[in-house]
Write an enzyme that holds these catalytic residues in place. Structure first.
Site, PDB file in Angstrom:
ATOM      1  N   CYS A 267       0.847  -1.192   0.000  1.00 26.78           N
ATOM      2  CA  CYS A 267       0.000   0.000   0.000  1.00 26.78           C
ATOM      3  C   CYS A 267       0.881   1.241   0.000  1.00 26.78           C
ATOM      4  O   CYS A 267       1.943   1.281   0.620  1.00 26.78           O
ATOM      5  CB  CYS A 267      -0.953  -0.001   1.195  1.00 26.78           C
ATOM      6  SG  CYS A 267      -0.216   0.507   2.751  1.00 26.78           S
ATOM      7  N   GLU A 268       0.409   2.259  -0.706  1.00 23.32           N
ATOM      8  CA  GLU A 268       1.224   3.459  -0.825  1.00 23.32           C
ATOM      9  C   GLU A 268       1.136   4.336   0.416  1.00 23.32           C
ATOM     10  O   GLU A 268       1.898   5.281   0.563  1.00 23.32           O
ATOM     11  CB  GLU A 268       0.844   4.256  -2.075  1.00 23.32           C
ATOM     12  CG  GLU A 268      -0.533   4.861  -2.046  1.00 23.32           C
ATOM     13  CD  GLU A 268      -0.862   5.550  -3.377  1.00 23.32           C
ATOM     14  OE1 GLU A 268      -0.214   5.240  -4.393  1.00 23.32           O
ATOM     15  OE2 GLU A 268      -1.778   6.384  -3.375  1.00 23.32           O
ATOM     16  N   HIS A 269       0.229   4.027   1.327  1.00 22.80           N
ATOM     17  CA  HIS A 269       0.103   4.847   2.540  1.00 22.80           C
ATOM     18  C   HIS A 269       1.075   4.421   3.627  1.00 22.80           C
ATOM     19  O   HIS A 269       1.533   5.252   4.397  1.00 22.80           O
ATOM     20  CB  HIS A 269      -1.328   4.774   3.077  1.00 22.80           C
ATOM     21  CG  HIS A 269      -2.358   5.168   2.063  1.00 22.80           C
ATOM     22  ND1 HIS A 269      -3.387   4.338   1.674  1.00 22.80           N
ATOM     23  CD2 HIS A 269      -2.470   6.297   1.334  1.00 22.80           C
ATOM     24  CE1 HIS A 269      -4.105   4.954   0.742  1.00 22.80           C
ATOM     25  NE2 HIS A 269      -3.572   6.142   0.523  1.00 22.80           N
ATOM     26  N   HIS A 270       1.339   3.139   3.723  1.00 22.96           N
ATOM     27  CA  HIS A 270       2.191   2.646   4.813  1.00 22.96           C
ATOM     28  C   HIS A 270       3.369   1.818   4.307  1.00 22.96           C
ATOM     29  O   HIS A 270       4.193   1.384   5.097  1.00 22.96           O
ATOM     30  CB  HIS A 270       1.368   1.779   5.771  1.00 22.96           C
ATOM     31  CG  HIS A 270       0.137   2.457   6.288  1.00 22.96           C
ATOM     32  ND1 HIS A 270      -1.079   2.361   5.659  1.00 22.96           N
ATOM     33  CD2 HIS A 270      -0.040   3.254   7.363  1.00 22.96           C
ATOM     34  CE1 HIS A 270      -1.976   3.072   6.326  1.00 22.96           C
ATOM     35  NE2 HIS A 270      -1.377   3.630   7.354  1.00 22.96           N
ATOM     36  N   GLN A 308      -5.587  -0.530  -3.764  1.00 25.24           N
ATOM     37  CA  GLN A 308      -6.195  -1.677  -4.444  1.00 25.24           C
ATOM     38  C   GLN A 308      -7.148  -1.237  -5.567  1.00 25.24           C
ATOM     39  O   GLN A 308      -7.234  -1.894  -6.607  1.00 25.24           O
ATOM     40  CB  GLN A 308      -6.913  -2.541  -3.401  1.00 25.24           C
ATOM     41  CG  GLN A 308      -7.371  -3.878  -3.973  1.00 25.24           C
ATOM     42  CD  GLN A 308      -8.073  -4.719  -2.930  1.00 25.24           C
ATOM     43  OE1 GLN A 308      -7.604  -4.811  -1.800  1.00 25.24           O
ATOM     44  NE2 GLN A 308      -9.210  -5.318  -3.291  1.00 25.24           N
ATOM     45  N   HIS A 336      -5.067  -6.379   3.831  1.00 22.06           N
ATOM     46  CA  HIS A 336      -4.096  -5.296   3.981  1.00 22.06           C
ATOM     47  C   HIS A 336      -3.418  -5.361   5.343  1.00 22.06           C
ATOM     48  O   HIS A 336      -4.073  -5.215   6.365  1.00 22.06           O
ATOM     49  CB  HIS A 336      -4.807  -3.946   3.801  1.00 22.06           C
ATOM     50  CG  HIS A 336      -5.288  -3.718   2.396  1.00 22.06           C
ATOM     51  ND1 HIS A 336      -4.822  -2.693   1.613  1.00 22.06           N
ATOM     52  CD2 HIS A 336      -6.154  -4.428   1.631  1.00 22.06           C
ATOM     53  CE1 HIS A 336      -5.410  -2.763   0.417  1.00 22.06           C
ATOM     54  NE2 HIS A 336      -6.218  -3.801   0.406  1.00 22.06           N
ATOM     55  N   CYS A 338      -1.554  -3.276   6.724  1.00 20.29           N
ATOM     56  CA  CYS A 338      -1.627  -2.014   7.474  1.00 20.29           C
ATOM     57  C   CYS A 338      -2.895  -1.966   8.310  1.00 20.29           C
ATOM     58  O   CYS A 338      -2.935  -1.299   9.336  1.00 20.29           O
ATOM     59  CB  CYS A 338      -1.523  -0.811   6.551  1.00 20.29           C
ATOM     60  SG  CYS A 338      -2.842  -0.668   5.346  1.00 20.29           S
TER      61      CYS A 338
HETATM   62 ZN    ZN Z   1      -1.902   1.151   4.172  1.00 17.44          ZN
END
Ligand code: ZN
Length: 375
Positions: A267-270, A308, A336, A338
């Site tokens: 994931c690009e956030h975490h 996703q 996920h 995260c």
């Molecule tokens: Zn994430």
């Protein structure tokens, strides 16, 4: 047989000004392959004007390498000469002649000693900015055993005295400097991503770890290698993976569905993994594609930092592009980490996303036929 505890730390300067894009990384790769030498950290690659050579002498690339070794200084030096020879170094009387590979021991533990025609520490440690800069980067806490000055002090004072000679430009070399150029992912020796390694080493320190402890010594290298693989989608393309595996299938009008294609993404956030399965269907209009290629298309987009929803859409759009079918449907299911490892810790939660194109979007019967095959 020497044990790890007999190993001493040494700093080596690698340089090249002939075929340097290839030879500098290759000399460091060869260092890594030496059984009695462990490469700990590699500096960025710096570009510097040739010192003392005639006009027109090509600029050098230099990088410092922090190693530990069980070899004595003379044997270490012989080993470095062997690497230079293997890379086609021609030895001449002229000490400033252009060379494919130049590997010099700058520091060997705290040893102060004169050998036959050379000495330790190498005198250039305190006189040349092109040496001091990269050395300070890989061994900032090292102290010169004679002058008592730290490598950082030495580099700073040389740069202040000779700003024009300071190797300030850190270079990111093209292939084969990065790990992406290495076809065999499991070949540890074939990896050289010094910036990434150095950053991961710093990250270990930031989280309170000791990157020198036994279990972590090769970790920056391993992580750099893993990251390289997990983000290899940035340097691959759908055209590349599909190749010529598109077949003319006149009259093929039945829906083709490939179920449960495994994928792994981050994931690009975490920058934490998410993974699951993709089901991809299409209604051909003359062209069909080898089934294994669908999994490869999913990988092109999964091996990047993703969300996703976008991943699902990109797979659908790529299928439309390469096949020009009546329509495409993609359904992805993902867990996920995260979400599972942190925050709400909903361990069972998985996310489902879908993307419909062409008749999969416009025709309710096509869509429901596809969706009935998904679960
Ligand atoms: Zn994430």
């Amino acid at each position: 047989m020497a044990t790890e505890s007999d190993a001493v730390e040494a700093v080596i300067l690698a340089g090249s000004n002939v075929d340097k894009e290839r030879c500098l990384p290759e000399s460091i790769r060869r260092l890594r392959r030496q059984p009695d030498i462990t490469v700990r950290t590699v500096s960025a690659c710096y570009e510097t004007a040739a010192v003392g050579g005639p006009a027109g002498t090509p600029d050098f690339y230099n990088a410092a390498v922090l190693v530990t070794t069980t070899l004595d200084p003379e044997t270490l030096r012989e080993r470095l000469h062997e690497i230079e020879d293997a890379l086609g170094r021609v030895r001449t009387e002229d000490p400033n002649a252009p060379r494919t590979a130049d590997l010099d021991i700058i520091y060997y533990d705290d040893l102060v000693k004169d050998f036959d025609g050379w000495s330790l520490p190498d005198p250039v440690a305190e006189t040349e900015a092109y040496v001091a800069g990269p050395v300070a980067e890989v061994a900032p806490r090292r102290v010169h055993p004679v002058s008592g000055r730290s490598t950082v002090e030495i580099a700073n004072s040389l740069h202040a005295e000779h700003p024009e000679a300071a190797p300030t430009m850190a270079i990111t070399l093209s292939v084969p400097y990065t790990t992406r150029a290495v076809p065999d992912f499991d070949d540890v020796e074939g990896v050289y991503a010094p910036r990434l390694e150095a950053l991961i080493r710093d990250q270990l320190i930031e989280i309170g770890e000791d990157p020198e402890r036994e279990g972590l010594r090769q970790t920056p290298l391993r992580v750099a290698k893993a990251m390289d693989f997990l983000t290899s989608g940035y340097t691959s393309s759908v055209e590349q993976v599909v190749g010529d595996a598109i077949f003319d299938a006149e009259g093929a009008e039945e829906m083709v569905v490939v179920r449960d294609v495994e994928y792994y993404s981050m994931c690009e956030h975490h920058m934490l993994p998410f993974f699951g399965t993709a089901t991809v269907g299409y209604l051909p209009k003359g062209n069909i594609i080898g089934l294994s290629k669908i999994a490869r298309i999913v990988d092109v987009f999964a091996r990047r930092l993703q969300v996703q929803e976008r991943l699902t859409n990109q797979v659908a759009d790529a299928m439309m592009d390469v096949l020009n079918p009546h329509g495409v449907g993609v359904v992805m299911e993902g867990k996920h980490l995260c979400m599972m490892m942190r925050g709400v810790q909903k361990q069972e939660s998985s996310m489902v996303t879908s993307a419909m194109r062409g008749t999969f979007r416009s025709d309710a019967r096509t869509r429901s036929e596809f969706l009935s095959l998904v679960s």
